[in-house]
Design an enzyme around this catalytic site. Sequence first.
Site, PDB file in Angstrom:
ATOM      1  N   LYS A 136      39.439 -27.513 -24.094  1.00 11.40           N
ATOM      2  CA  LYS A 136      40.669 -26.834 -23.659  1.00 11.40           C
ATOM      3  C   LYS A 136      40.949 -25.625 -24.547  1.00 11.40           C
ATOM      4  CE  LYS A 136      43.435 -30.074 -26.437  1.00 11.40           C
ATOM      5  NZ  LYS A 136      44.340 -31.242 -26.383  1.00 11.40           N
ATOM      6  N   HIS A 183      46.439 -41.911 -25.813  1.00 10.74           N
ATOM      7  CA  HIS A 183      46.321 -40.880 -26.847  1.00 10.74           C
ATOM      8  C   HIS A 183      47.119 -41.320 -28.069  1.00 10.74           C
ATOM      9  CE1 HIS A 183      45.105 -36.973 -28.201  1.00 10.74           C
ATOM     10  NE2 HIS A 183      46.337 -36.519 -28.334  1.00 10.74           N
ATOM     11  N   CYS A 243      50.515  -6.367 -40.132  1.00 10.25           N
ATOM     12  CA  CYS A 243      51.021  -5.625 -38.975  1.00 10.25           C
ATOM     13  C   CYS A 243      50.357  -6.136 -37.699  1.00 10.25           C
ATOM     14  CB  CYS A 243      50.739  -4.136 -39.131  1.00 10.25           C
ATOM     15  SG  CYS A 243      51.307  -3.435 -40.682  1.00 10.25           S
ATOM     16  N   MET A 244      50.696  -5.537 -36.562  1.00 12.52           N
ATOM     17  CA  MET A 244      50.101  -5.983 -35.303  1.00 12.52           C
ATOM     18  C   MET A 244      48.595  -5.745 -35.279  1.00 12.52           C
ATOM     19  SD  MET A 244      50.994  -4.859 -31.402  1.00 12.52           S
ATOM     20  CE  MET A 244      52.752  -5.202 -31.531  1.00 12.52           C
ATOM     21  N   ASP A 245      48.164  -4.622 -35.854  1.00 10.08           N
ATOM     22  CA  ASP A 245      46.769  -4.209 -35.694  1.00 10.08           C
ATOM     23  C   ASP A 245      45.974  -4.185 -36.982  1.00 10.08           C
ATOM     24  OD1 ASP A 245      47.398  -3.494 -32.923  1.00 10.08           O
ATOM     25  OD2 ASP A 245      48.653  -2.000 -33.908  1.00 10.08           O
ATOM     26  N   ARG A 253      36.731 -38.902 -27.469  1.00  9.81           N
ATOM     27  CA  ARG A 253      37.300 -37.732 -26.784  1.00  9.81           C
ATOM     28  C   ARG A 253      37.722 -36.659 -27.791  1.00  9.81           C
ATOM     29  NH1 ARG A 253      41.571 -40.373 -24.444  1.00  9.81           N
ATOM     30  NH2 ARG A 253      43.000 -39.246 -25.784  1.00  9.81           N
ATOM     31  N   TYR A 301      55.191  -2.291 -43.532  1.00  6.90           N
ATOM     32  CA  TYR A 301      56.588  -2.377 -43.062  1.00  6.90           C
ATOM     33  C   TYR A 301      57.475  -3.094 -44.072  1.00  6.90           C
ATOM     34  CZ  TYR A 301      55.040  -1.095 -38.355  1.00  6.90           C
ATOM     35  OH  TYR A 301      54.513  -0.448 -37.265  1.00  6.90           O
ATOM     36  N   ARG A 329      54.598 -38.599 -24.634  1.00 13.48           N
ATOM     37  CA  ARG A 329      54.767 -37.273 -24.023  1.00 13.48           C
ATOM     38  C   ARG A 329      54.426 -37.322 -22.542  1.00 13.48           C
ATOM     39  NH1 ARG A 329      49.814 -33.607 -26.734  1.00 13.48           N
ATOM     40  NH2 ARG A 329      48.160 -34.935 -25.910  1.00 13.48           N
TER      41      ARG A 329
END
Length: 361
Positions: free
Chosen positions: A35, A158, A300-302, A211, A253, A129
């Site tokens: 997954k 589970h 930062c983002m990049d 599993r 930043y 759950r």
Amino acid sequence: MDYFRTHTEINLEAIRRNAETIKVSTGKQLIAVVKANAYGHGVVPVTKALQGIADMFAVATIEEGVALRQAGICDPILVLFSSLPEQAAHIVAQGLTPTISNWEFADKLNEAVSKIVSVHVNINTGMNRYGVHWTEAAQFLNRLKTLDRLVVKGLFTHLATADEADKSYVSVQLKRFASVLEEIPNSGSLVHAANSAATLTVPEAYFDAVRPGLSLYGVYPTAERLITLAPALTWKARIGWIGSLSESEGVSYGLTYKAPRQTRVAMVQVGYGDGYPRTLSNVGEVLMGGARRPIIGRVCMDVSVVRLESTDNVSIGDEVVLIGKQGKAEITVDELAHRAGTISYEILTQIGTRVPRIFKH
Ligand SMILES: *Cc1c(COP(=O)(O)O)cnc(C)c1O
């Protein structure tokens, strides 16, 4: 590879070896959990690499199963989580094995199909759950027999705490599961319960099949190391700029890091837009030139900024290791996760679509 600002290298051979090691050491069937893009490793190449070793694959969602079918993978695929009644026909058309966790879906599924369909039933023994409550499971399974097109091929549960040293709640859950199995003898279903933590540390949880997810990728969910696994993922980025800060100047930043003296810095081309956690601001470390160097200022983002030693001989384009080995130094997923205040699962699954995966066979 020289072209990429950041990329991961996935060792498919390590994943195959981990799966084989798990099969040999448990002696059980293997349901390989792939997954969330195979925990960030790239679901189609990983699944193909595991064909012939895994007895079945497991995904979280229908869409993940469909992607595997579209890639030409014909092995059995279990959809671990509940599906909606509206999705019943689709799941069957795609040849996926649904998980039954309530009557409404089972009934709708039986109505939606014209041929026999194999299902697994999730029994809730205390994870709470989803799943059929263990005290009602035997009765539920008997009632399912009235749905003539459904065949229960698997029964699973589970475990909520298998990764903890204290296995007392694991025992409680396994006792509840065993009581259900006793009430429905000779069901002929494949019985399974063990996630990675239980696969590595709780033989009583093996039943017919294990599993695991995380451990296939060579990452341990617990401190115990009874089986030797090899990490499959290396994450790299390249230096994009080298500069220097004069004393008391800030960086990135918010200027949250202030240079105590004249300091050389390197910008590394990875940021939270790639899944490199922002919580590593001022606490992360990377490997460059075979040594550890600290992240300074905010991620930062990049891009991120790393502090260099005055003697460091690095250039623009040099390779930086975020996860994995460089020379004798190593940063594990666990270390990165710990520094970022999260778990290895989250680090791996958050590595973004902007980061190319390079597969090594
Ligand atoms: C994700 C998942 C697994 C695999 O868990 P790991 O800890 O990665 O081994 C197994 N079973 C279910 C139901 C899951 O959701």
